[in-house]
Design an enzyme around this catalytic site. Structure first.
Site, short mmCIF file in Angstrom:
data_model
loop_
_atom_site.label_atom_id
_atom_site.label_comp_id
_atom_site.label_asym_id
_atom_site.label_seq_id
_atom_site.Cartn_x
_atom_site.Cartn_y
_atom_site.Cartn_z
N HIS A 44 0.81 -1.22 0.00
CA HIS A 44 0.00 0.00 0.00
C HIS A 44 0.85 1.27 0.00
O HIS A 44 0.33 2.35 -0.25
CB HIS A 44 -0.94 0.00 1.21
N ASP A 87 3.56 9.40 -1.16
CA ASP A 87 2.38 8.67 -0.70
C ASP A 87 2.14 7.52 -1.67
O ASP A 87 2.31 7.70 -2.88
CB ASP A 87 1.16 9.61 -0.72
P1 ADQ Z 1 -2.89 6.27 4.73
O1 ADQ Z 1 -1.49 6.75 4.82
O2 ADQ Z 1 -3.62 6.12 6.00
O3 ADQ Z 1 -2.99 4.89 3.92
P2 ADQ Z 1 -4.84 7.78 2.89
O4 ADQ Z 1 -5.00 6.95 1.68
O5 ADQ Z 1 -4.66 9.23 2.61
O6 ADQ Z 1 -3.61 7.38 3.77
O7 ADQ Z 1 -6.11 7.72 3.85
C1 ADQ Z 1 -6.70 6.58 4.22
C2 ADQ Z 1 -8.10 6.83 4.80
O8 ADQ Z 1 -8.02 7.45 6.08
C3 ADQ Z 1 -9.01 7.68 3.94
O9 ADQ Z 1 -10.23 6.98 3.77
C4 ADQ Z 1 -9.21 8.95 4.73
O10 ADQ Z 1 -10.49 9.48 4.63
C5 ADQ Z 1 -8.97 8.50 6.16
N1 ADQ Z 1 -8.39 9.61 6.94
C6 ADQ Z 1 -7.14 10.13 6.80
N2 ADQ Z 1 -6.97 11.14 7.68
C7 ADQ Z 1 -8.11 11.26 8.37
C8 ADQ Z 1 -8.57 12.14 9.41
N3 ADQ Z 1 -7.77 13.09 9.90
N4 ADQ Z 1 -9.82 11.98 9.89
C9 ADQ Z 1 -10.62 11.02 9.36
N5 ADQ Z 1 -10.26 10.18 8.39
C10 ADQ Z 1 -9.03 10.29 7.89
C11 ADQ Z 1 -2.10 4.00 3.23
C12 ADQ Z 1 -1.13 4.64 2.24
C13 ADQ Z 1 -1.88 5.45 1.20
C14 ADQ Z 1 -2.90 4.57 0.50
C15 ADQ Z 1 -3.77 3.82 1.52
C16 ADQ Z 1 -4.65 2.78 0.84
O11 ADQ Z 1 -0.20 5.47 2.94
O12 ADQ Z 1 -0.98 6.00 0.25
O13 ADQ Z 1 -3.75 5.39 -0.30
O14 ADQ Z 1 -2.96 3.13 2.46
O15 ADQ Z 1 -3.90 1.90 0.06
#
Ligand code: ADQ
Length: 467
Positions: free
Chosen positions: A155, A363
Protein backbone atom coordinates in the site's frame (compact mmCIF):
# COMPACT_ATOMS: atom_id res chain seq x y z
CA UNK A 1 -15.15 -20.97 -6.00
CA UNK A 2 -12.02 -20.64 -3.87
CA UNK A 3 -12.25 -19.08 -0.46
CA UNK A 4 -10.50 -15.74 -0.01
CA UNK A 5 -8.14 -15.38 2.92
CA UNK A 6 -7.01 -11.81 3.61
CA UNK A 7 -4.03 -11.21 5.88
CA UNK A 8 -3.11 -7.76 7.16
CA UNK A 9 -1.47 -6.43 10.28
CA UNK A 10 -4.58 -4.73 11.65
CA UNK A 11 -8.03 -6.06 11.04
CA UNK A 12 -11.44 -4.53 11.61
CA UNK A 13 -15.02 -5.70 11.70
CA UNK A 14 -15.95 -5.41 8.00
CA UNK A 15 -19.50 -4.40 8.96
CA UNK A 16 -18.20 -1.29 10.71
CA UNK A 17 -15.80 0.50 8.44
CA UNK A 18 -15.33 3.64 10.49
CA UNK A 19 -11.62 3.95 9.81
CA UNK A 20 -11.58 4.42 6.04
CA UNK A 21 -8.72 3.45 3.72
CA UNK A 22 -7.41 -0.08 3.76
CA UNK A 23 -10.03 -1.27 6.26
CA UNK A 24 -12.85 -0.09 3.99
CA UNK A 25 -11.29 -1.59 0.88
CA UNK A 26 -10.73 -4.98 2.47
CA UNK A 27 -14.13 -5.05 4.12
CA UNK A 28 -15.55 -4.49 0.67
CA UNK A 29 -13.88 -7.59 -0.85
CA UNK A 30 -14.63 -9.81 2.11
CA UNK A 31 -18.25 -8.76 2.50
CA UNK A 32 -18.85 -9.62 -1.15
CA UNK A 33 -16.98 -12.89 -1.29
CA UNK A 34 -17.05 -14.06 2.35
CA UNK A 35 -13.92 -15.61 3.74
CA UNK A 36 -11.32 -15.37 6.43
CA UNK A 37 -9.50 -12.25 7.64
CA UNK A 38 -6.38 -12.99 9.66
CA UNK A 39 -4.27 -10.48 11.56
CA UNK A 40 -3.13 -8.95 14.81
CA UNK A 41 -5.85 -8.41 17.42
CA UNK A 42 -4.38 -5.04 18.38
CA UNK A 43 -3.68 -6.44 21.86
CA UNK A 44 -0.24 -6.53 23.45
CA UNK A 45 0.09 -9.08 26.22
CA UNK A 46 2.89 -10.29 28.49
CA UNK A 47 3.55 -13.60 26.80
CA UNK A 48 1.74 -14.23 23.53
CA UNK A 49 3.83 -17.19 22.38
CA UNK A 50 1.40 -19.96 23.28
CA UNK A 51 -1.73 -18.00 22.86
CA UNK A 52 -4.45 -19.37 20.62
CA UNK A 53 -6.03 -17.68 17.67
CA UNK A 54 -9.25 -15.90 18.67
CA UNK A 55 -12.14 -16.19 16.21
CA UNK A 56 -14.99 -13.79 15.71
CA UNK A 57 -17.86 -14.06 13.28
CA UNK A 58 -18.68 -10.87 11.38
CA UNK A 59 -21.47 -11.55 8.86
CA UNK A 60 -20.04 -13.65 6.02
CA UNK A 61 -16.51 -13.12 7.31
CA UNK A 62 -14.56 -14.95 9.99
CA UNK A 63 -12.01 -12.80 11.78
CA UNK A 64 -9.02 -14.72 13.16
CA UNK A 65 -6.77 -12.75 15.48
CA UNK A 66 -3.53 -13.25 17.33
CA UNK A 67 -2.09 -11.19 20.18
CA UNK A 68 1.51 -9.98 20.25
CA UNK A 69 3.93 -9.99 23.14
CA UNK A 70 5.37 -6.63 24.19
CA UNK A 71 8.81 -7.53 22.81
CA UNK A 72 7.38 -8.65 19.46
CA UNK A 73 5.18 -5.59 19.19
CA UNK A 74 8.09 -3.26 19.90
CA UNK A 75 10.49 -4.90 17.43
CA UNK A 76 8.02 -5.89 14.69
CA UNK A 77 5.55 -3.02 14.73
CA UNK A 78 7.32 0.00 16.19
CA UNK A 79 10.88 -1.01 15.36
CA UNK A 80 11.05 -2.58 11.93
CA UNK A 81 7.71 -1.83 10.26
CA UNK A 82 7.35 1.78 11.37
CA UNK A 83 10.93 2.64 12.31
CA UNK A 84 12.66 1.21 9.22
CA UNK A 85 10.30 0.24 6.40
CA UNK A 86 7.86 3.15 6.64
CA UNK A 87 10.53 5.91 6.53
CA UNK A 88 12.76 4.24 3.92
CA UNK A 89 9.85 3.35 1.67
CA UNK A 90 8.79 7.02 1.90
CA UNK A 91 12.33 8.09 0.91
CA UNK A 92 13.29 9.21 4.45
CA UNK A 93 16.54 7.40 5.11
CA UNK A 94 17.36 10.12 7.62
CA UNK A 95 14.50 9.00 9.88
CA UNK A 96 15.20 5.25 9.76
CA UNK A 97 16.47 3.51 12.88
CA UNK A 98 18.42 0.50 11.66
CA UNK A 99 18.75 -1.12 15.10
CA UNK A 100 19.88 -4.66 14.35
CA UNK A 101 17.43 -6.23 16.80
CA UNK A 102 14.33 -5.13 14.93
CA UNK A 103 14.70 -7.35 11.89
CA UNK A 104 14.69 -10.52 13.97
CA UNK A 105 11.51 -9.38 15.72
CA UNK A 106 9.98 -8.62 12.32
CA UNK A 107 10.84 -12.07 11.12
CA UNK A 108 9.63 -13.69 14.37
CA UNK A 109 6.16 -12.18 14.03
CA UNK A 110 5.92 -13.18 10.37
CA UNK A 111 6.83 -16.72 11.43
CA UNK A 112 4.23 -16.59 14.20
CA UNK A 113 1.57 -15.44 11.70
CA UNK A 114 2.57 -18.27 9.29
CA UNK A 115 2.44 -20.88 12.06
CA UNK A 116 -0.96 -19.77 13.28
CA UNK A 117 -2.46 -19.28 9.82
CA UNK A 118 -1.31 -22.52 8.18
CA UNK A 119 -3.68 -24.88 10.06
CA UNK A 120 -6.64 -22.65 9.13
CA UNK A 121 -6.04 -22.94 5.39
CA UNK A 122 -8.00 -25.11 2.94
CA UNK A 123 -6.32 -26.58 -0.14
CA UNK A 124 -7.94 -24.28 -2.71
CA UNK A 125 -7.84 -21.07 -0.68
CA UNK A 126 -6.52 -17.93 -2.33
CA UNK A 127 -4.45 -15.83 0.08
CA UNK A 128 -4.07 -12.07 -0.23
CA UNK A 129 -1.42 -10.50 2.04
CA UNK A 130 -1.34 -6.75 2.64
CA UNK A 131 1.36 -4.24 3.22
CA UNK A 132 4.87 -3.73 4.48
CA UNK A 133 4.42 -5.41 7.86
CA UNK A 134 4.08 -8.80 6.18
CA UNK A 135 6.54 -8.89 3.26
CA UNK A 136 8.14 -12.23 4.33
CA UNK A 137 4.85 -13.97 5.21
CA UNK A 138 4.60 -16.03 2.01
CA UNK A 139 8.21 -17.18 2.37
CA UNK A 140 7.45 -18.32 5.93
CA UNK A 141 4.26 -20.05 4.80
CA UNK A 142 6.08 -21.78 1.92
CA UNK A 143 8.78 -22.94 4.32
CA UNK A 144 6.00 -24.72 6.24
CA UNK A 145 4.74 -26.36 3.04
CA UNK A 146 1.99 -23.96 1.96
CA UNK A 147 1.21 -24.48 -1.75
CA UNK A 148 -1.80 -22.21 -2.18
CA UNK A 149 -1.76 -19.17 -4.42
CA UNK A 150 -0.54 -16.12 -2.51
CA UNK A 151 -0.70 -12.50 -3.63
CA UNK A 152 0.85 -9.45 -1.98
CA UNK A 153 -0.17 -5.81 -2.24
CA UNK A 154 2.09 -2.99 -1.07
CA UNK A 155 0.00 0.00 0.00
CA UNK A 156 2.96 2.32 0.41
CA UNK A 157 5.54 3.32 -2.24
CA UNK A 158 8.57 1.26 -3.15
CA UNK A 159 11.65 3.52 -3.23
CA UNK A 160 14.30 3.57 -5.99
CA UNK A 161 16.79 0.65 -5.97
CA UNK A 162 19.69 2.47 -4.35
CA UNK A 163 17.54 3.73 -1.52
CA UNK A 164 16.13 0.25 -0.97
CA UNK A 165 19.67 -1.05 -0.89
CA UNK A 166 20.38 1.12 2.17
CA UNK A 167 18.30 -1.25 4.33
CA UNK A 168 20.52 -3.83 6.00
CA UNK A 169 18.96 -7.12 4.85
CA UNK A 170 17.33 -5.58 1.77
CA UNK A 171 18.21 -8.63 -0.35
CA UNK A 172 16.42 -10.89 2.14
CA UNK A 173 13.39 -8.64 2.03
CA UNK A 174 13.09 -8.52 -1.75
CA UNK A 175 13.93 -12.20 -2.15
CA UNK A 176 10.93 -12.87 0.09
CA UNK A 177 8.69 -11.20 -2.50
CA UNK A 178 9.53 -14.02 -4.91
CA UNK A 179 7.64 -16.45 -2.66
CA UNK A 180 4.41 -14.78 -3.82
CA UNK A 181 2.65 -15.61 -7.05
CA UNK A 182 1.68 -11.98 -7.63
CA UNK A 183 3.07 -8.76 -6.20
CA UNK A 184 0.97 -5.62 -6.65
CA UNK A 185 2.07 -1.98 -6.36
CA UNK A 186 0.12 1.26 -6.28
CA UNK A 187 1.78 2.91 -9.25
CA UNK A 188 3.89 2.38 -12.32
CA UNK A 189 6.73 4.27 -10.61
CA UNK A 190 6.79 1.67 -7.80
CA UNK A 191 6.71 -1.19 -10.31
CA UNK A 192 9.64 0.40 -12.19
CA UNK A 193 11.60 0.57 -8.93
CA UNK A 194 10.90 -3.10 -8.30
CA UNK A 195 12.06 -4.01 -11.83
CA UNK A 196 15.15 -1.81 -11.46
CA UNK A 197 16.06 -3.38 -8.13
CA UNK A 198 15.59 -7.03 -9.08
CA UNK A 199 17.38 -6.60 -12.39
CA UNK A 200 20.36 -4.73 -10.95
CA UNK A 201 20.73 -6.24 -7.48
CA UNK A 202 19.34 -9.76 -7.97
CA UNK A 203 20.25 -10.17 -11.68
CA UNK A 204 16.64 -11.11 -12.35
CA UNK A 205 15.66 -11.80 -15.93
CA UNK A 206 12.45 -10.28 -17.24
CA UNK A 207 10.57 -13.38 -18.51
CA UNK A 208 7.74 -11.70 -20.36
CA UNK A 209 5.31 -8.92 -19.67
CA UNK A 210 5.33 -8.33 -15.92
CA UNK A 211 7.21 -11.47 -14.88
CA UNK A 212 10.70 -11.75 -13.46
CA UNK A 213 12.79 -14.80 -12.71
CA UNK A 214 15.32 -14.85 -9.86
CA UNK A 215 16.29 -17.13 -6.97
CA UNK A 216 15.01 -20.10 -9.00
CA UNK A 217 11.49 -18.75 -9.04
CA UNK A 218 9.25 -16.58 -11.19
CA UNK A 219 7.08 -13.80 -9.84
CA UNK A 220 4.42 -11.74 -11.56
CA UNK A 221 4.30 -8.05 -10.63
CA UNK A 222 2.01 -5.22 -11.65
CA UNK A 223 0.52 -1.84 -10.79
CA UNK A 224 -2.99 -1.95 -9.32
CA UNK A 225 -3.83 1.59 -8.15
CA UNK A 226 -6.29 1.38 -5.28
CA UNK A 227 -9.57 3.26 -5.59
CA UNK A 228 -12.54 4.16 -3.43
CA UNK A 229 -16.15 3.04 -3.54
CA UNK A 230 -17.31 6.11 -5.45
CA UNK A 231 -20.98 5.29 -5.23
CA UNK A 232 -20.87 4.61 -1.50
CA UNK A 233 -18.96 7.83 -0.85
CA UNK A 234 -21.32 9.91 -3.01
CA UNK A 235 -24.27 8.45 -1.10
CA UNK A 236 -22.51 9.23 2.17
CA UNK A 237 -22.27 12.86 1.01
CA UNK A 238 -26.08 12.99 0.84
CA UNK A 239 -26.70 11.28 4.19
CA UNK A 240 -27.86 13.40 7.18
CA UNK A 241 -24.55 13.63 9.07
CA UNK A 242 -22.63 14.93 6.06
CA UNK A 243 -25.42 17.26 4.98
CA UNK A 244 -25.68 18.71 8.48
CA UNK A 245 -21.95 19.44 8.64
CA UNK A 246 -21.97 20.85 5.09
CA UNK A 247 -24.77 23.27 5.95
CA UNK A 248 -23.14 24.37 9.17
CA UNK A 249 -19.83 25.04 7.43
CA UNK A 250 -21.51 26.96 4.61
CA UNK A 251 -23.30 29.16 7.10
CA UNK A 252 -20.27 29.80 9.27
CA UNK A 253 -17.94 30.47 6.33
CA UNK A 254 -20.44 32.22 4.06
CA UNK A 255 -18.01 35.10 3.44
CA UNK A 256 -14.94 32.94 2.86
CA UNK A 257 -13.67 30.16 0.69
CA UNK A 258 -12.55 27.08 2.51
CA UNK A 259 -9.41 25.11 1.85
CA UNK A 260 -9.21 21.71 3.43
CA UNK A 261 -6.49 19.22 4.35
CA UNK A 262 -7.31 15.81 5.86
CA UNK A 263 -4.43 13.58 6.83
CA UNK A 264 -3.01 11.28 9.40
CA UNK A 265 -0.37 13.28 11.22
CA UNK A 266 2.60 11.72 9.46
CA UNK A 267 5.85 13.21 8.18
CA UNK A 268 5.16 11.75 4.73
CA UNK A 269 2.09 13.95 4.31
CA UNK A 270 4.04 17.22 3.87
CA UNK A 271 2.06 19.19 6.46
CA UNK A 272 4.74 21.76 7.41
CA UNK A 273 5.50 22.34 3.72
CA UNK A 274 1.76 22.86 3.09
CA UNK A 275 1.58 25.43 5.91
CA UNK A 276 4.59 27.28 4.52
CA UNK A 277 2.96 27.38 1.09
CA UNK A 278 -0.25 28.76 2.62
CA UNK A 279 1.79 31.36 4.52
CA UNK A 280 3.46 32.32 1.25
CA UNK A 281 0.04 32.65 -0.40
CA UNK A 282 -1.11 34.97 2.41
CA UNK A 283 2.07 37.03 2.18
CA UNK A 284 1.83 37.42 -1.60
CA UNK A 285 -1.91 38.14 -1.73
CA UNK A 286 -2.79 40.61 1.03
CA UNK A 287 -6.05 41.54 -0.72
CA UNK A 288 -7.29 37.94 -0.55
CA UNK A 289 -6.22 37.30 3.02
CA UNK A 290 -9.43 37.34 4.94
CA UNK A 291 -11.37 35.63 2.16
CA UNK A 292 -9.82 32.20 2.66
CA UNK A 293 -9.50 29.84 5.63
CA UNK A 294 -7.56 26.60 5.73
CA UNK A 295 -9.03 23.82 7.84
CA UNK A 296 -6.37 21.21 8.52
CA UNK A 297 -7.50 17.97 10.14
CA UNK A 298 -4.52 15.89 11.27
CA UNK A 299 -5.54 12.74 13.07
CA UNK A 300 -3.22 11.37 15.77
CA UNK A 301 -1.07 8.52 14.49
CA UNK A 302 1.73 6.33 15.90
CA UNK A 303 2.34 8.72 18.77
CA UNK A 304 4.84 6.40 20.41
CA UNK A 305 7.27 6.78 17.47
CA UNK A 306 9.49 9.81 18.13
CA UNK A 307 9.51 11.26 14.59
CA UNK A 308 5.77 11.74 15.03
CA UNK A 309 6.08 13.92 18.13
CA UNK A 310 8.51 16.14 16.26
CA UNK A 311 6.17 16.67 13.32
CA UNK A 312 3.33 17.41 15.77
CA UNK A 313 5.33 20.21 17.43
CA UNK A 314 6.50 21.64 14.12
CA UNK A 315 2.96 21.79 12.79
CA UNK A 316 1.53 23.32 15.95
CA UNK A 317 4.16 26.02 15.98
CA UNK A 318 3.68 26.86 12.28
CA UNK A 319 -0.11 27.13 12.64
CA UNK A 320 0.34 29.26 15.75
CA UNK A 321 2.71 31.67 14.04
CA UNK A 322 0.54 31.97 10.90
CA UNK A 323 -2.51 32.80 13.01
CA UNK A 324 -0.46 35.16 15.19
CA UNK A 325 1.02 37.03 12.24
CA UNK A 326 -1.93 37.17 9.85
CA UNK A 327 -5.06 36.67 12.00
CA UNK A 328 -7.63 39.41 12.59
CA UNK A 329 -10.15 39.79 15.39
CA UNK A 330 -12.82 38.22 13.19
CA UNK A 331 -10.68 35.87 11.09
CA UNK A 332 -8.10 33.15 11.72
CA UNK A 333 -6.34 31.89 8.59
CA UNK A 334 -5.77 28.33 9.85
CA UNK A 335 -7.98 26.05 11.88
CA UNK A 336 -5.85 23.13 12.92
CA UNK A 337 -7.66 20.17 14.45
CA UNK A 338 -5.65 17.31 15.92
CA UNK A 339 -8.45 14.74 15.81
CA UNK A 340 -10.04 12.16 13.55
CA UNK A 341 -13.22 13.28 11.81
CA UNK A 342 -16.00 10.66 11.74
CA UNK A 343 -16.15 9.05 8.32
CA UNK A 344 -19.85 9.92 7.93
CA UNK A 345 -19.08 13.65 8.30
CA UNK A 346 -16.02 13.81 6.04
CA UNK A 347 -17.96 14.22 2.76
CA UNK A 348 -19.75 17.24 4.26
CA UNK A 349 -16.43 18.90 5.01
CA UNK A 350 -15.05 18.08 1.55
CA UNK A 351 -18.18 19.38 -0.18
CA UNK A 352 -18.11 22.67 1.72
CA UNK A 353 -14.50 23.28 0.61
CA UNK A 354 -13.48 25.09 -2.54
CA UNK A 355 -9.98 23.62 -2.54
CA UNK A 356 -8.39 20.43 -1.18
CA UNK A 357 -4.69 20.51 -0.41
CA UNK A 358 -3.37 16.97 -0.81
CA UNK A 359 0.34 17.59 -0.85
CA UNK A 360 2.28 14.61 0.55
CA UNK A 361 6.04 14.44 0.06
CA UNK A 362 5.52 10.81 -0.86
CA UNK A 363 2.38 8.67 -0.70
CA UNK A 364 1.49 5.22 -2.01
CA UNK A 365 -1.82 6.46 -3.41
CA UNK A 366 -3.75 8.88 -1.13
CA UNK A 367 -7.44 8.17 -0.94
CA UNK A 368 -8.35 11.59 0.48
CA UNK A 369 -7.78 13.02 -3.01
CA UNK A 370 -10.33 10.62 -4.48
CA UNK A 371 -12.82 11.06 -1.64
CA UNK A 372 -12.71 14.85 -2.06
CA UNK A 373 -13.61 14.50 -5.75
CA UNK A 374 -16.44 12.06 -5.08
CA UNK A 375 -18.03 14.38 -2.50
CA UNK A 376 -18.21 17.46 -4.76
CA UNK A 377 -21.30 19.11 -6.18
CA UNK A 378 -20.91 18.48 -9.93
CA UNK A 379 -22.36 21.91 -10.80
CA UNK A 380 -19.98 23.84 -8.55
CA UNK A 381 -17.08 21.52 -7.76
CA UNK A 382 -13.98 22.30 -5.74
CA UNK A 383 -10.41 22.08 -7.03
CA UNK A 384 -7.90 19.40 -6.09
CA UNK A 385 -4.33 20.61 -5.52
CA UNK A 386 -2.33 17.40 -5.60
CA UNK A 387 1.31 16.58 -4.99
CA UNK A 388 3.03 15.02 -7.97
CA UNK A 389 4.62 12.65 -5.45
CA UNK A 390 1.34 10.99 -4.44
CA UNK A 391 0.66 7.73 -6.28
CA UNK A 392 -2.71 9.28 -7.18
CA UNK A 393 -0.95 11.84 -9.41
CA UNK A 394 -0.27 9.14 -12.02
CA UNK A 395 -4.01 8.84 -12.54
CA UNK A 396 -5.42 12.27 -11.60
CA UNK A 397 -3.78 14.31 -14.35
CA UNK A 398 -6.49 17.00 -14.39
CA UNK A 399 -5.81 18.02 -10.79
CA UNK A 400 -3.51 21.01 -10.18
CA UNK A 401 -0.28 19.07 -9.74
CA UNK A 402 2.35 20.64 -7.49
CA UNK A 403 5.80 19.99 -6.13
CA UNK A 404 5.24 20.30 -2.35
CA UNK A 405 8.90 21.24 -1.78
CA UNK A 406 8.36 24.29 -4.00
CA UNK A 407 6.73 26.76 -1.60
CA UNK A 408 6.19 29.49 -4.19
CA UNK A 409 4.87 27.09 -6.81
CA UNK A 410 2.38 25.58 -4.37
CA UNK A 411 1.30 29.05 -3.21
CA UNK A 412 0.69 29.98 -6.87
CA UNK A 413 -1.42 26.83 -7.33
CA UNK A 414 -3.50 27.78 -4.27
CA UNK A 415 -4.22 31.16 -5.85
CA UNK A 416 -5.09 29.54 -9.18
CA UNK A 417 -7.40 27.06 -7.47
CA UNK A 418 -9.22 29.77 -5.49
CA UNK A 419 -9.77 31.86 -8.61
CA UNK A 420 -10.55 29.11 -11.11
CA UNK A 421 -13.72 29.83 -13.12
CA UNK A 422 -16.60 27.42 -12.70
CA UNK A 423 -16.42 26.11 -16.31
CA UNK A 424 -12.85 25.00 -15.84
CA UNK A 425 -13.61 23.50 -12.42
CA UNK A 426 -16.46 21.50 -13.94
CA UNK A 427 -14.39 20.26 -16.87
CA UNK A 428 -11.53 19.12 -14.65
CA UNK A 429 -13.87 17.53 -12.13
CA UNK A 430 -15.77 15.62 -14.81
CA UNK A 431 -12.57 14.16 -16.24
CA UNK A 432 -11.29 13.22 -12.78
CA UNK A 433 -14.60 11.58 -11.86
CA UNK A 434 -14.41 9.42 -14.96
CA UNK A 435 -11.05 8.13 -13.81
CA UNK A 436 -12.02 7.43 -10.20
CA UNK A 437 -15.26 5.75 -11.30
CA UNK A 438 -13.47 3.52 -13.75
CA UNK A 439 -10.67 2.60 -11.35
CA UNK A 440 -12.72 2.27 -8.18
CA UNK A 441 -12.20 -0.13 -5.31
CA UNK A 442 -14.14 -2.88 -7.08
CA UNK A 443 -11.85 -2.61 -10.09
CA UNK A 444 -8.84 -2.79 -7.75
CA UNK A 445 -10.03 -5.99 -6.03
CA UNK A 446 -11.31 -7.66 -9.15
CA UNK A 447 -8.27 -6.92 -11.27
CA UNK A 448 -5.82 -8.00 -8.56
CA UNK A 449 -7.66 -11.23 -7.78
CA UNK A 450 -8.16 -12.02 -11.49
CA UNK A 451 -4.44 -11.50 -12.12
CA UNK A 452 -3.63 -13.73 -9.14
CA UNK A 453 -5.95 -16.39 -10.50
CA UNK A 454 -4.18 -16.20 -13.88
CA UNK A 455 -0.65 -16.64 -12.50
CA UNK A 456 0.91 -19.81 -13.79
CA UNK A 457 1.26 -22.34 -11.04
CA UNK A 458 4.82 -23.33 -10.41
CA UNK A 459 6.42 -25.96 -8.22
CA UNK A 460 6.59 -24.17 -4.88
CA UNK A 461 9.59 -25.86 -3.39
CA UNK A 462 10.33 -24.96 0.20
CA UNK A 463 14.08 -25.31 0.58
CA UNK A 464 15.30 -22.20 -1.30
CA UNK A 465 12.99 -20.04 0.72
CA UNK A 466 14.74 -20.56 4.02
CA UNK A 467 15.91 -17.08 4.77
P1 ADQ B 1 -2.89 6.27 4.73
O1 ADQ B 1 -1.49 6.75 4.82
O2 ADQ B 1 -3.62 6.12 6.00
O3 ADQ B 1 -2.99 4.89 3.92
P2 ADQ B 1 -4.84 7.78 2.89
O4 ADQ B 1 -5.00 6.95 1.68
O5 ADQ B 1 -4.66 9.23 2.61
O6 ADQ B 1 -3.61 7.38 3.77
O7 ADQ B 1 -6.11 7.72 3.85
C1 ADQ B 1 -6.70 6.58 4.22
C2 ADQ B 1 -8.10 6.83 4.80
O8 ADQ B 1 -8.02 7.45 6.08
C3 ADQ B 1 -9.01 7.68 3.94
O9 ADQ B 1 -10.23 6.98 3.77
C4 ADQ B 1 -9.21 8.95 4.73
O10 ADQ B 1 -10.49 9.48 4.63
C5 ADQ B 1 -8.97 8.50 6.16
N1 ADQ B 1 -8.39 9.61 6.94
C6 ADQ B 1 -7.14 10.13 6.80
N2 ADQ B 1 -6.97 11.14 7.68
C7 ADQ B 1 -8.11 11.26 8.37
C8 ADQ B 1 -8.57 12.14 9.41
N3 ADQ B 1 -7.77 13.09 9.90
N4 ADQ B 1 -9.82 11.98 9.89
C9 ADQ B 1 -10.62 11.02 9.36
N5 ADQ B 1 -10.26 10.18 8.39
C10 ADQ B 1 -9.03 10.29 7.89
C11 ADQ B 1 -2.10 4.00 3.23
C12 ADQ B 1 -1.13 4.64 2.24
C13 ADQ B 1 -1.88 5.45 1.20
C14 ADQ B 1 -2.90 4.57 0.50
C15 ADQ B 1 -3.77 3.82 1.52
C16 ADQ B 1 -4.65 2.78 0.84
O11 ADQ B 1 -0.20 5.47 2.94
O12 ADQ B 1 -0.98 6.00 0.25
O13 ADQ B 1 -3.75 5.39 -0.30
O14 ADQ B 1 -2.96 3.13 2.46
O15 ADQ B 1 -3.90 1.90 0.06
Amino acid sequence: MSRLVVVSNRIADPRKTAAGGLAVALAEVLNNAGGLWFGWSGKVIDDAEDDDVVFQRAGPVTLAMVDLSQADHDAFYLGYSNGVLWPVFHYRLDLADFDAGYISGYRRVNQLFARKLLPLLKPDDVIWVHDYHLIPLAAELRALGCKQRIGFFLHIPLPPPLMLAAIPGHDWLIRALFAYDLVGFQSKADLDHFAGYVESEAHAQPVDDGRWRAFGRTVQAGAFPIGIDVQEFTELAHAPEAVELYERMRLEYSRRKLLVGVDRLDYSKGLPQRMRAFREFLTKNPDLRSSATLIQIASPSRENVSAYTEILHELESLCGSINGNFGELDWMPVRYIHRTVARARLPGLYRASRVALVTPLRDGMNLVAKEFLAAQNVDDPGVLVLSRFAGAAEQLREALLVNPYDTEGTAAAILLALQMPVEERRARHEALMQTIRRYDVHWWCDSFLAALERTQSEEKGTSWLRL
